[in-house]
Design an enzyme around this catalytic site. Structure first.
Site, PDB file in Angstrom:
ATOM      1  N   CYS A 195       0.567  -1.134  -0.290  1.00 17.49           N
ATOM      2  CA  CYS A 195       0.140   0.379   0.154  1.00 17.49           C
ATOM      3  C   CYS A 195       0.609   1.428   0.824  1.00 17.49           C
ATOM      4  O   CYS A 195       0.036   2.046  -0.364  1.00 17.49           O
ATOM      5  CB  CYS A 195      -0.988  -0.153   1.136  1.00 17.49           C
ATOM      6  SG  CYS A 195      -2.278  -1.323   0.992  1.00 17.49           S
TER       7      CYS A 195
HETATM    8  N1  CO8 Z   1     -20.164 -10.129   6.840  1.00 14.54           N
HETATM    9  C1  CO8 Z   1     -20.600  -9.677   7.782  1.00 14.54           C
HETATM   10  N2  CO8 Z   1     -19.648 -10.334   9.098  1.00 14.54           N
HETATM   11  C2  CO8 Z   1     -18.540 -10.020   9.135  1.00 14.54           C
HETATM   12  C3  CO8 Z   1     -17.903 -10.523   8.032  1.00 14.54           C
HETATM   13  C4  CO8 Z   1     -18.886  -9.819   6.874  1.00 14.54           C
HETATM   14  N3  CO8 Z   1     -18.762  -9.795   5.073  1.00 14.54           N
HETATM   15  N4  CO8 Z   1     -17.284 -10.300   8.039  1.00 14.54           N
HETATM   16  C5  CO8 Z   1     -16.503 -10.448   8.940  1.00 14.54           C
HETATM   17  N5  CO8 Z   1     -17.387 -10.568  10.473  1.00 14.54           N
HETATM   18  C6  CO8 Z   1     -17.563 -10.972  11.510  1.00 14.54           C
HETATM   19  C7  CO8 Z   1     -16.493 -11.614  12.099  1.00 14.54           C
HETATM   20  O1  CO8 Z   1     -16.914 -13.340  11.619  1.00 14.54           O
HETATM   21  C8  CO8 Z   1     -16.744 -11.313  13.060  1.00 14.54           C
HETATM   22  O2  CO8 Z   1     -17.284 -11.989  13.573  1.00 14.54           O
HETATM   23  P1  CO8 Z   1     -17.502 -12.466  15.600  1.00 14.54           P
HETATM   24  O3  CO8 Z   1     -17.291 -11.413  16.271  1.00 14.54           O
HETATM   25  O4  CO8 Z   1     -18.962 -13.215  15.685  1.00 14.54           O
HETATM   26  O5  CO8 Z   1     -16.036 -12.927  15.565  1.00 14.54           O
HETATM   27  C9  CO8 Z   1     -17.126  -9.691  13.703  1.00 14.54           C
HETATM   28  O6  CO8 Z   1     -18.170  -9.572  11.797  1.00 14.54           O
HETATM   29  C10 CO8 Z   1     -16.701  -8.735  13.642  1.00 14.54           C
HETATM   30  O7  CO8 Z   1     -15.426  -8.588  12.279  1.00 14.54           O
HETATM   31  P2  CO8 Z   1     -13.524  -8.100  11.759  1.00 14.54           P
HETATM   32  O8  CO8 Z   1     -12.906  -8.162  13.900  1.00 14.54           O
HETATM   33  O9  CO8 Z   1     -12.620  -8.663  11.438  1.00 14.54           O
HETATM   34  O10 CO8 Z   1     -13.722  -6.510  12.305  1.00 14.54           O
HETATM   35  P3  CO8 Z   1     -13.944  -5.170  12.294  1.00 14.54           P
HETATM   36  O11 CO8 Z   1     -14.062  -4.356  12.610  1.00 14.54           O
HETATM   37  O12 CO8 Z   1     -12.547  -5.231  12.656  1.00 14.54           O
HETATM   38  O13 CO8 Z   1     -13.184  -4.741  10.127  1.00 14.54           O
HETATM   39  C11 CO8 Z   1     -11.943  -4.707   8.504  1.00 14.54           C
HETATM   40  C12 CO8 Z   1     -12.534  -5.858   9.819  1.00 14.54           C
HETATM   41  C13 CO8 Z   1     -12.617  -3.860   8.191  1.00 14.54           C
HETATM   42  C14 CO8 Z   1     -10.947  -5.252   8.153  1.00 14.54           C
HETATM   43  C15 CO8 Z   1     -10.678  -4.379   9.809  1.00 14.54           C
HETATM   44  O14 CO8 Z   1     -10.504  -4.731  10.864  1.00 14.54           O
HETATM   45  C16 CO8 Z   1      -9.934  -3.565   8.876  1.00 14.54           C
HETATM   46  O15 CO8 Z   1     -10.276  -1.935   7.836  1.00 14.54           O
HETATM   47  N6  CO8 Z   1      -8.591  -3.311   9.596  1.00 14.54           N
HETATM   48  C17 CO8 Z   1      -7.157  -2.524   8.698  1.00 14.54           C
HETATM   49  C18 CO8 Z   1      -7.248  -3.242   7.345  1.00 14.54           C
HETATM   50  C19 CO8 Z   1      -5.714  -2.529   6.670  1.00 14.54           C
HETATM   51  O16 CO8 Z   1      -5.831  -1.353   6.589  1.00 14.54           O
HETATM   52  N7  CO8 Z   1      -4.970  -3.680   5.973  1.00 14.54           N
HETATM   53  C20 CO8 Z   1      -4.622  -2.729   4.993  1.00 14.54           C
HETATM   54  C21 CO8 Z   1      -4.447  -3.868   4.071  1.00 14.54           C
HETATM   55  S1  CO8 Z   1      -4.059  -3.455   2.373  1.00 14.54           S
HETATM   56  C22 CO8 Z   1      -2.322  -3.508   1.926  1.00 14.54           C
HETATM   57  O17 CO8 Z   1      -1.564  -3.019   2.934  1.00 14.54           O
HETATM   58  C23 CO8 Z   1      -2.126  -3.601   0.601  1.00 14.54           C
HETATM   59  C24 CO8 Z   1      -1.659  -5.409   0.604  1.00 14.54           C
HETATM   60  C25 CO8 Z   1      -1.505  -5.001  -1.144  1.00 14.54           C
HETATM   61  C26 CO8 Z   1      -2.988  -5.539  -1.284  1.00 14.54           C
HETATM   62  C27 CO8 Z   1      -3.847  -6.464  -1.995  1.00 14.54           C
HETATM   63  C28 CO8 Z   1      -5.349  -6.562  -2.400  1.00 14.54           C
HETATM   64  C29 CO8 Z   1      -5.552  -7.683  -3.171  1.00 14.54           C
END
Ligand code: CO8
Length: 372
Positions: A156
């Protein structure tokens, strides 16, 4: 020493949109089929049932409303769940070079330049279409540019690291005009069958044209740059050239696509970025209150709200920290450049702003710019 300016930017936006509603419908059809086909194994406890996705979760957890993609039928086909791209001959432009060129053309037109005037192309992106020849060298040829080109990957942060590399070369005089281009085909390496991440990414290409100030004094002066990395496995993709040599290397393995521990990334990267930006501003002798605008990496709305507050010491006013992720989703390295390209026309001469990216590596890159 020369000074380096950003004299042009370009954004190529693919024509296809996938809304959250479309995405969730396709994903949930895949889940229903998977659970029914694996009913016995799920009952026996040898396969885990898949849970459905939801539009409400996606919007609340990320702020994303839709994403642009180069091809959508394959992604939305529950039997496939990844895009269809035709095989190209070696004599045709590759897909990354093709979309990169479109972004470069916009950046060149904005600065009143032609491809022939460029003497450095850096193709900076999260994935390269092939290991060699470098995609940047192909773009250089398509542009009719001189000089040289090379590829770089800092996930990123590829764009900001590319800007620092190009600006440093312009300052020292080894190049005159550089294009840093970020063709991000994230749809190719996203695991669309994983509900934790299937909503995160979109495709785009951005380009930033950087020149010597004494040759083009329009746009934004690059006041200073700062890059940092710190190793983490929390965002990882194990696909690579040694794949076929490993015992189950050619299998449909989860770790051959994007994987992340989203919560850990959130918790660990935020303090890292906040500290990085404060250190950068301190070093540059700039007060946070002097920043007119923050163009942040576009991964998650809550993350950006948090960072804006940490950097400015107060909640950002409307327009001080524009987000584009609601429309584009996370476009990896291109996100902060889209925000910059689309939300910088109103910045007045002498005003300062900060472009900042963060992501896998971990990596953090920041660029302080001043409107000329
Ligand atoms: N629908 C419904 N529920 C869901 C879904 C969904 N799609 N997905 C997860 N849930 C559930 C989970 O199972 C969990 O349930 P439980 O509490 O029962 O365990 C609950 O929802 C909460 O899940 P999370 O804790 O995972 O949810 P978050 O509030 O943390 O949100 C995010 C998830 C949006 C992913 C968040 O954690 C986030 O944005 N984190 C930072 C991510 C980030 O910035 N990453 C950078 C990556 S980008 C990068 O570096 C480039 C890489 C190279 C590119 C690759 C391209 C492919």
């Amino acid at each position: 020493m020369h000074q380096a300016v950003i004299s042009g930017t370009g954004v190529y936006t693919p024509e296809h949109v996938i809304t959250n509603a479309e995405l969730v419908t396709a994903f949930n059809a895949y889940v229903t089929r998977f659970n029914s086909e694996n009913a016995q194994a799920i009952e026996a406890g040898t396969v885990e049932a898949k849970a459905p996705s939801s539009e409400e979760f996606i919007l609340k957890a990320s702020g994303i409303e839709q994403r642009y993609v180069l091809e959508k039928t394959g992604i939305l086909d529950p039997d496939r769940m990844y895009p269809h791209y035709r095989q190209r001959s070696d004599d045709e432009p590759g897909l990354m070079a093709e979309i990169a060129l479109k972004a470069c053309e916009t950046a060149l037109a904005m600065a009143g330049r032609t491809g022939a005037e460029i003497d450095l192309v850096i193709c900076a992106a999260s994935n390269m279409e092939r290991p060699y020849p470098a995609v940047a060298v192909e773009i250089q040829k398509l542009l009719g540019a001189g000089g040289f080109g090379f590829d770089m990957n800092v996930a990123c942060s590829s764009a900001t690291f590319g800007i620092q590399a190009a600006a440093d070369m312009i300052r020292t005089g080894s190049v005159r005009r550089a294009l840093v281009v970020n063709p991000e085909i994230t749809s190719g390496h996203l695991e669309w069958r994983d509900r934790d991440c299937h909503f995160i990414f979109g495709d785009v290409a951005t380009a930033t044209l950087i020149e010597r100030r004494d040759e083009n004094s329009q746009g934004f002066l690059i006041r200073s740059t700062r890059c940092a990395t710190e190793f983490s496995n929390n965002i990882r993709n194990n696909n690579g050239f040694l794949r076929r040599t490993r015992p189950d290397g050619l299998a449909d393995r989860r770790d051959m696509q994007f994987m992340q521990e989203g919560r850990k990334v959130f918790k660990e990267v935020m303090p890292l970025v906040a500290q990085h930006v404060h250190d950068h501003l301190d070093e540059a002798g700039i007060e946070p209150s002097a920043l007119r605008r923050l163009w942040l990496h576009q991964a998650n709305k809550t993350m950006n709200d948090f960072l804006g507050k940490k950097v400015l010491g107060r909640a950002p006013e409307p327009g001080e920290q524009p987000n584009i992720l609601q429309d584009y989703a996370n476009t990896s390295s291109a996100g902060s450049i889209i925000a910059f390209a689309k939300h910088s026309d109103d910045i007045q001469p002498g005003e300062l702003g900060l472009i900042c990216s963060f992501g896998a590596g971990y990596s953090v890159g920041s660029v302080v710019v001043e409107k000329l």
